[in-house]
Design a protein around this motif. Sequence first.
Motif, PDB file in Angstrom:
ATOM      1  N   ASP A  65      -1.631  -0.972  -4.223  1.00  0.00           N
ATOM      2  CA  ASP A  65      -3.016  -0.471  -4.265  1.00  0.00           C
ATOM      3  C   ASP A  65      -3.738  -0.950  -5.515  1.00  0.00           C
ATOM      4  O   ASP A  65      -4.444  -0.184  -6.198  1.00  0.00           O
ATOM      5  N   ALA A 115       4.306   0.365   1.953  1.00  0.00           N
ATOM      6  CA  ALA A 115       4.439  -0.479   3.140  1.00  0.00           C
ATOM      7  C   ALA A 115       3.981  -1.888   2.779  1.00  0.00           C
ATOM      8  O   ALA A 115       2.983  -2.065   2.062  1.00  0.00           O
ATOM      9  N   LEU A 146       5.443   1.919  11.570  1.00  0.00           N
ATOM     10  CA  LEU A 146       5.133   0.831  10.645  1.00  0.00           C
ATOM     11  C   LEU A 146       5.744  -0.486  11.138  1.00  0.00           C
ATOM     12  O   LEU A 146       5.085  -1.531  11.131  1.00  0.00           O
ATOM     13  N   PRO A 194       8.625  -0.533   5.790  1.00  0.00           N
ATOM     14  CA  PRO A 194       8.659   0.622   4.887  1.00  0.00           C
ATOM     15  C   PRO A 194       9.539   0.288   3.682  1.00  0.00           C
ATOM     16  O   PRO A 194      10.567  -0.379   3.821  1.00  0.00           O
ATOM     17  N   ASN A 248       0.836  -1.193   0.000  1.00  0.00           N
ATOM     18  CA  ASN A 248       0.000   0.000   0.000  1.00  0.00           C
ATOM     19  C   ASN A 248       0.872   1.243   0.000  1.00  0.00           C
ATOM     20  O   ASN A 248       1.951   1.252   0.613  1.00  0.00           O
ATOM     21  N   ARG A 300       2.166   4.727   1.170  1.00  0.00           N
ATOM     22  CA  ARG A 300       2.186   5.393   2.474  1.00  0.00           C
ATOM     23  C   ARG A 300       2.535   6.872   2.278  1.00  0.00           C
ATOM     24  O   ARG A 300       3.444   7.223   1.533  1.00  0.00           O
ATOM     25  N   SER A 301       1.806   7.716   2.950  1.00  0.00           N
ATOM     26  CA  SER A 301       2.037   9.154   2.853  1.00  0.00           C
ATOM     27  C   SER A 301       2.715   9.699   4.108  1.00  0.00           C
ATOM     28  O   SER A 301       3.273  10.793   4.096  1.00  0.00           O
ATOM     29  N   ASP A 302       2.658   8.920   5.190  1.00  0.00           N
ATOM     30  CA  ASP A 302       3.288   9.318   6.450  1.00  0.00           C
ATOM     31  C   ASP A 302       4.756   8.905   6.389  1.00  0.00           C
ATOM     32  O   ASP A 302       5.090   7.721   6.487  1.00  0.00           O
ATOM     33  N   ALA A 329       7.577   7.714  11.412  1.00  0.00           N
ATOM     34  CA  ALA A 329       6.564   6.949  10.681  1.00  0.00           C
ATOM     35  C   ALA A 329       7.057   5.536  10.397  1.00  0.00           C
ATOM     36  O   ALA A 329       6.300   4.560  10.494  1.00  0.00           O
ATOM     37  N   SER A 330       8.336   5.416  10.033  1.00  0.00           N
ATOM     38  CA  SER A 330       8.902   4.096   9.755  1.00  0.00           C
ATOM     39  C   SER A 330       8.900   3.221  11.000  1.00  0.00           C
ATOM     40  O   SER A 330       8.614   2.027  10.943  1.00  0.00           O
ATOM     41  N   SER A 346       6.634   5.711  -1.998  1.00  0.00           N
ATOM     42  CA  SER A 346       6.863   5.090  -0.697  1.00  0.00           C
ATOM     43  C   SER A 346       5.711   4.141  -0.396  1.00  0.00           C
ATOM     44  O   SER A 346       4.534   4.512  -0.544  1.00  0.00           O
TER      45      SER A 346
END
Length: 206
Positions: free
Chosen positions: A68, A43, A22, A29, A9, A11-13, A18-19, A41
């Motif tokens: 996605d 995940a 995750l 990541p 998927n 990831r925007s964070d 953020a890593s 980027s």
Amino acid sequence: MSTIELTANVRSDLGKGASRRLRHADLIPAVVYGANKDAVSIALEHRLVIKAQEQESFYSQVINLVIDGEKNDVIVKDIQRHPFKPKIMHVDFLRVVAGQEIHTTIPVHFVNEDKPAKAGGVVSHHVTEIEIACLPKDLPEFIEVDVAALKVGDSLHLTDVTLPAGVSSVELAKGEDHDVAIVTVDKPKASAADEDDADEAETDAE
């Protein structure tokens, strides 16, 4: 094109925090780049990547990475692992496009090593993988090197390796001085006891 498929998927964070989040959620990541497209980027589930990387071809073959719902043909360019835990920290994927040459490393499989060994030689590997250039359709899973004919003192170099059709060595393209040794057959090293016996024999002879 590939027998390995992974789902990811976007990831925007982003960022270190953020890593970490995750990884605590058992996700990895990763980033996908190349093919004249923007880097993305993503995940992935850690357990699925761990399972997939048990196959040697994970590191050398084209992978079907579904992001996605969109399919991407990629190869693994780099994996960062935890220094002591069995955990993958980050993965870099490179997009591949049919008709566009790629550079990657392929594992070397040495066969018939028992024959030089039976003749009293010690087989020494100097490389475990070879960097190659080829089209995605010509990408081999591994390179086989047969050492059956080698005797003590013999060696095989890059120029002695027969690459599949459409595949070339990146190192050899740099010049003759890059024709590195792949494998050698050496004499067994004398043990300390053998050396002591030899010294005693010389002393007795004196």
